[in-house]
Structures are given as C-alpha cells and as structure tokens.
Design an enzyme around this catalytic site. Sequence first.
Site, PDB file in Angstrom:
ATOM      1  N   LYS A 198       0.773  -1.140   0.016  1.00  0.00           N
ATOM      2  CA  LYS A 198       0.105  -0.013   0.203  1.00  0.00           C
ATOM      3  C   LYS A 198       0.797   1.228   0.049  1.00  0.00           C
ATOM      4  O   LYS A 198       1.772   1.305   0.825  1.00  0.00           O
ATOM      5  CB  LYS A 198      -0.920   0.068   0.989  1.00  0.00           C
ATOM      6  CG  LYS A 198      -1.593   1.192   1.467  1.00  0.00           C
ATOM      7  CD  LYS A 198      -2.924   1.102   2.482  1.00  0.00           C
ATOM      8  CE  LYS A 198      -3.700   2.629   2.453  1.00  0.00           C
ATOM      9  NZ  LYS A 198      -4.672   2.216   3.310  1.00  0.00           N
ATOM     10  N   LYS A 252      -2.339  -1.418  -3.896  1.00  0.00           N
ATOM     11  CA  LYS A 252      -3.226  -0.174  -3.666  1.00  0.00           C
ATOM     12  C   LYS A 252      -2.227   0.926  -3.803  1.00  0.00           C
ATOM     13  O   LYS A 252      -1.096   1.056  -3.297  1.00  0.00           O
ATOM     14  CB  LYS A 252      -3.910  -0.349  -2.441  1.00  0.00           C
ATOM     15  CG  LYS A 252      -4.750   0.830  -2.196  1.00  0.00           C
ATOM     16  CD  LYS A 252      -5.366   0.527  -0.960  1.00  0.00           C
ATOM     17  CE  LYS A 252      -6.214   1.721  -0.447  1.00  0.00           C
ATOM     18  NZ  LYS A 252      -6.792   1.568   0.711  1.00  0.00           N
TER      19      LYS A 252
HETATM   20  C1  PBG Z   1      -6.619   3.744   5.191  1.00  0.00           C
HETATM   21  C2  PBG Z   1      -7.520   3.337   3.926  1.00  0.00           C
HETATM   22  C3  PBG Z   1      -7.232   4.052   2.707  1.00  0.00           C
HETATM   23  C4  PBG Z   1      -8.130   3.717   1.937  1.00  0.00           C
HETATM   24  C5  PBG Z   1      -8.917   2.551   2.393  1.00  0.00           C
HETATM   25  N1  PBG Z   1      -8.214   2.552   3.762  1.00  0.00           N
HETATM   26  C6  PBG Z   1      -6.134   5.047   2.365  1.00  0.00           C
HETATM   27  C7  PBG Z   1      -5.802   6.144   3.275  1.00  0.00           C
HETATM   28  O1  PBG Z   1      -6.589   7.068   3.788  1.00  0.00           O
HETATM   29  O2  PBG Z   1      -4.736   6.393   3.423  1.00  0.00           O
HETATM   30  C8  PBG Z   1      -8.402   4.115   0.300  1.00  0.00           C
HETATM   31  C9  PBG Z   1      -9.579   3.830  -0.530  1.00  0.00           C
HETATM   32  C10 PBG Z   1      -9.626   4.556  -1.752  1.00  0.00           C
HETATM   33  O3  PBG Z   1      -8.756   5.642  -1.835  1.00  0.00           O
HETATM   34  O4  PBG Z   1     -10.650   4.129  -2.470  1.00  0.00           O
HETATM   35  N2  PBG Z   1      -7.039   2.960   6.294  1.00  0.00           N
END
Ligand code: PBG
Length: 327
Positions: A198, A252
Amino acid sequence: MAFPATRLRRTRQADWVRRLTRETRPTVDDLVWSMIVHDGDTPRIPITAMPGVERLNIEEAAKAARRAQDLGIPAIAMFPNIDPSKKDETGSEALNPKGLIPEAIRAMKAAAPDVGIICDVALDPFTSHGHDGLIDETGYVLNDETTELLVKQAIVQAEAGADVVAPSDMMDGRIGAIRKGLEAAGHTNTLILSYAAKYASAFYGPYREAVGSATVLKSDKKTYQMDFGNSDEAIREVAMDIEEGADMVMVKPGLPYLDIVQRISKELHVPTLVFHVSGEYAAIQASAQRGWIDEDRAIVEITSAFKRAGASGIITYNADKLAQMLK
Ligand code: PBG
C-alpha cells in the site's frame, strides 16, 4: 509484390475472431464491490468527490448486498463513515461490538449470506486525527501499540460475521498478531487479506472525504505507507505478510501500480487483489462528465488491464456497473 508473412491484423478483422483470440477477460467473479456505509438515518448521502457513489445507511447497505448477490458479485469491501462525535484520539469506536461496522455486517449477512464481507482493519475512520493508528506527542504513529488495537478490531469484526479482515494500516507485524488473535478467539476460518503493498498515494483523496477523515488529517502517511519509488520493498512486504499468515494480498492504488501487481503474482504466486481506488475512480468520472472519455469503455479496459497484469480480484466502486456490463 512483397507481402508480410505474418499479418497480425487478420485476427483483429472481426468481432468473432477478436473474441476467439482474446487472451484475458475480466468476469463478474473478479469483482469486489467497494462500499461506504454511514451510521445516520439518511438512506443515501452523495460523496462530492465521487459522483455516482453514495454513503449508505445500514438498511441500504443490506439492500446493496442483496443486489451484489443477485448480480453474482463475490464480495463486498466495506468502509465506515462514523459521526464525528464518536471519534477520539484512540479510535475507540472501532472496538465497539455494537458499532456501525458490526451492525452493518450482521444486516448484510442476513440479507445476502452468499456474499463475502471484507472489513477494513485500521483506525483512520475512527480517530480524531485521521491517522490509521495511535500517535505519540510528535504525531508519529506507534506501531506495536496500534497493532494491539488492530487485533481487537479484527476480532470484533470476525465476531460480527466478517468473512475477511483486511488490515490497511501498514503497521509491521500486524498480520501475525491478527492471525494469532483470531485463532485464539476461535476464528480459524476468518481470512486475512493484507493490504501488503500500500503506497502513500495522492489517489486516496476522495476516500478521505468519503469516510470523513480528510478534514481532520493534518499530515501525510509517509511514515507507514510505502514510498512510490519502491518495487522490491513491495515484494518483501508481501512475502512477510504471507509468512505471517495472510491468505490474500493487495496492491493499492491500482492503475499506477500494475508493475507491482505483475511482479507479485508472477514471483510470489499468491492471490493478488488490486484496489482501483477513489482517486482513480474520481479521475475517470471527472473526464466522463465533461465528455472527454467514455466511462463504460474506460472501466472495462482498466479492469482488463488488472487481469492482464495478473490480479485475481479487483476492488472497485464500479462493481455493480461492471457486473452488468461483463454479463
Ligand atoms: C486507510 C485506507 C485508505 C483507503 C482505504 N483505507 C487510504 C488512506 O486513507 O490512506 C483508500 C481507499 C480509496 O482511496 O478508495 N486505512
């Protein structure tokens, strides 16, 4: 007259032969529907930066789960928007067994027992500062203290009936700790989908609006999410998470990281999901609204690209639309 011995255009000349020779194609089985739920009474609340996506209350989320089941979508990944009054420094609402996520899990499972429910394990929707974990006085996110809470959060989700817990926090060692916690609590069959690779990305902006952390988050997440210059590090992250007990891993964001998807699936042979995140969704929407891009064609093409790169599953806000188009 000289002629080319091989004419690759022959297999492109008509739809029937293009279909016959197509190497990859996404199907509804590849889709995970990304969904935002909220704890208010209003059935559906639009998200400004994500036209076409709405925050759903529990009743609507249950209906959407039913719809996913009818469309044949294998699973839903759920994310909470909780009332600001419930947020605090430690994200304590994340551990409430009667909180939004546990209640939504129960309602969705009752409405659609055949749909897998994937829950995000991280504290950011619940903390008053918008970080994924506990912070010290300098704002640094504390690893081991956070991990202890994540274990508890995952158990609360499993207890409510979540099929998959998906830690998205990027703390070191949390997969092993969560696996141990789940086993001790008797949740042997609860799967772990690790957000292993991520990246600290600009593409999460609309999501942070969607879960209500955008206004509270004062700094970036670069001390825990990965640096986008790195690729070998993603392989190490995934290998460690698999070693610690992850069943599936995730990359991601999606489109800017196809190389990472390909490396992981080719080198490590593990079920690799990819998240087509909020900012990617918003970018397509914004240009489609101006008539600069054909949305339907774009999202099918992107979904194919994920498959071609080796993804076994695609988490997307477009899942319901795609499921109908891919029929
Ligand atoms: C963090 C989290 C994020 C997303 C899902 N859970 C990213 C973040 O805020 O750093 C992103 C999902 C998206 O952008 O569609 N726990």
